[in-house]
Scaffold this motif. Structure first.
Motif, PDB file in Angstrom:
ATOM      1  N   ARG A  39      -0.219   3.226  -4.742  1.00 24.46           N
ATOM      2  CA  ARG A  39      -1.182   4.221  -4.264  1.00 24.46           C
ATOM      3  C   ARG A  39      -0.434   5.480  -3.845  1.00 24.46           C
ATOM      4  NH1 ARG A  39      -6.439   2.072  -1.552  1.00 24.46           N
ATOM      5  NH2 ARG A  39      -6.362   4.196  -0.778  1.00 24.46           N
ATOM      6  N   THR A  40      -1.081   6.608  -3.949  1.00 28.31           N
ATOM      7  CA  THR A  40      -0.453   7.874  -3.561  1.00 28.31           C
ATOM      8  C   THR A  40      -0.736   8.238  -2.111  1.00 28.31           C
ATOM      9  OG1 THR A  40      -2.395   9.076  -4.388  1.00 28.31           O
ATOM     10  CG2 THR A  40      -0.548   8.759  -5.917  1.00 28.31           C
ATOM     11  N   ASP A  41      -1.612   7.477  -1.452  1.00 29.97           N
ATOM     12  CA  ASP A  41      -2.001   7.810  -0.085  1.00 29.97           C
ATOM     13  C   ASP A  41      -1.589   6.709   0.907  1.00 29.97           C
ATOM     14  OD1 ASP A  41      -3.715   5.897  -1.056  1.00 29.97           O
ATOM     15  OD2 ASP A  41      -5.546   6.796  -0.228  1.00 29.97           O
ATOM     16  N   ILE A  42      -0.459   6.051   0.670  1.00 30.26           N
ATOM     17  CA  ILE A  42      -0.016   4.964   1.540  1.00 30.26           C
ATOM     18  C   ILE A  42       0.440   5.522   2.880  1.00 30.26           C
ATOM     19  CG2 ILE A  42       1.638   3.057   1.801  1.00 30.26           C
ATOM     20  CD1 ILE A  42       1.808   2.959  -1.248  1.00 30.26           C
ATOM     21  N   ASP A  44      -2.553   0.758  -6.336  1.00 34.79           N
ATOM     22  CA  ASP A  44      -3.586   1.618  -6.884  1.00 34.79           C
ATOM     23  C   ASP A  44      -4.519   0.778  -7.761  1.00 34.79           C
ATOM     24  OD1 ASP A  44      -4.939   3.982  -7.489  1.00 34.79           O
ATOM     25  OD2 ASP A  44      -3.768   4.296  -9.307  1.00 34.79           O
TER      26      ASP A  44
END
Length: 415
Positions: A366-369, A334
């Motif tokens: 990151r939260t969207d991996i 992130d």
């Protein structure tokens, strides 16, 4: 005023007791020389599926590995690479018990290994220890590859002084605001080789390899120590040229580029790094003269290996490694960079901090991996203590010391 002085004196005495407990507590039974040993198995065959057929026939990755993890040399980053490789290929680690090192600074004995039984054989050893070749070799197959990493002792001393100063009572009496500069200017005024944790202050790399740290550069035991390291370690990497070191290691171990991907772990924020003048670097190298001799010798052998590998070929492969690491940074991290400890949102990702400081950087995932990268990203960013816990090591001594360090000592310093 007198009450505050008394509190600090009591806290100091208590800290010394706890430091002694943490650093010197070792398993009760270390005399293992009479244990019966079963022969270790040879190298396990694990094939790199992405290699061409011709390469498959010629080259299988080496999986029996001893990494001598020296202090403050980028060794935590390299250890993370080894832990991921071992998990990927379901290899057997020789792990410590109750803490994250093998009872350092005590000499290594194989009974310090978690769940050790006579005759047990392992694939990978990679935790901090004070090297003891006969005991280490009894854990591994005869064809195991031994390698380690060294750092310029000037840069190393700056790092260790920052990180370990609070663990070394003899440094507490150094006057002035710049204790680091004052010590380098007059080391013999403050150094006591018999003091608690004094090994952190001089020739730490030499000490890690099992030798006495209070040696001058001209002592014949220094050259003997260099020859000893050369006999026992096939490869010596150089911290200042970490990527080139990994490429040479990849070639030696027949690994894939994927096996080398890394993020820098256990690094400090820029504001905590003391600037060193050329004079201070010279002072540090002279003070740790045994380490300087060790480093110079293996720095020369390292560059001889680079020449044999080919300079242009090395540049090409380092560029490729950097490109791949940059891709993983964009996928995993992130903000794409390390952050201060206070800014790490996941407690499981917070790195261990030295006493009185929060200078070690860490990362936010990151939260969207993408799902196919989630496990790899997490493992690449997981600090050493948490990774060992995930592997099943009960680090109760390390965690007890961490609680004491972060709760009792910090509270005492604030009050």
């Amino acid at each position: 005023m007198m009450k505050r002085v008394a509190q600090k004196m009591f806290l100091g005495a208590f800290v010394i007791c706890m430091i002694g407990f943490y650093c010197f507590l070792a398993p009760a039974h270390l005399d293992t020389h009479s244990a019966l040993l079963a022969p270790c198995a040879p190298n396990i065959k694990v094939w790199n599926n992405s290699h061409s057929i011709r390469e498959d026939v010629a080259c299988a990755p080496k999986v029996n590995l001893m990494f001598m993890k020296t202090h403050k040399t980028a060794s935590s980053t390299l250890m993370n690479i080894l832990l991921r490789f071992g998990e990927k290929h379901q290899l057997k680690f020789a792990l410590p018990d109750s803490r994250n090192d093998f009872s350092y600074p005590s000499s290594f004995f194989r009974t310090q290994v978690k769940s050790y039984q006579p005759g047990t054989c392992y694939n990978i050893v990679c935790n901090h220890m004070r090297f003891n070749a006969p005991e280490v070799k009894k854990l591994l197959p005869a064809d195991a590859i031994f390698f380690t990493i060294l750092r310029d002792p000037a840069e190393l001393f700056e790092s260790t002084f920052h990180y370990f100063k609070a663990y070394i009572p003899q440094t507490w009496r150094i006057p002035g605001e710049n204790q680091f500069k004052e010590f380098l200017a007059h080391p013999n005024r403050y150094f006591n080789p018999k003091g608690i944790n004094a090994f952190y202050l001089r020739n730490l790399q030499f000490f890690d390899f099992g030798f006495e740290n209070d040696l001058n550069a001209g002592d014949p035991r220094v050259q003997q120590g260099i020859e000893y390291v050369e006999r026992h370690f096939q490869y010596v990497l150089i911290s200042e040229h970490f990527e080139e070191s990994l490429i040479l290691l990849k070639d030696a171990l027949c690994w894939q580029m994927d096996d080398l991907l890394f993020f820098k772990l256990n690094t400090r924020n820029a504001t905590s790094v003391a600037l060193m003048s050329p004079e201070m670097k010279t002072q540090a190298r002279q003070w740790s003269g045994a380490d300087w001799q060790l480093y110079r010798h293996f720095n020369a052998t390292f560059w001889a290996r680079v020449e044999a590998y080919g300079r242009s070929r090395m540049e090409e492969h380092v560029k490729e490694l950097r490109r791949r690491n940059a891709e993983m940074e964009a996928i995993c991290i992130d903000g794409g960079r390390a952050v201060e400890a206070k800014d790490i949102t996941d407690g499981h990702m917070k790195p261990w901090q030295p006493i009185g400081k929060a200078s070690i950087m860490g990362y936010n995932l990151r939260t969207d991996i993408d799902q196919r990268y989630q496990e790899l990203c997490r493992k690449m960013l997981t600090p050493e203590i948490q990774y060992l816990t995930d592997l099943g090591v009960n680090l109760w001594i390390t965690r007890l010391w961490g609680w004491f360090k972060d709760s009792i000592i910090q509270f005492g310093m604030r009050s």
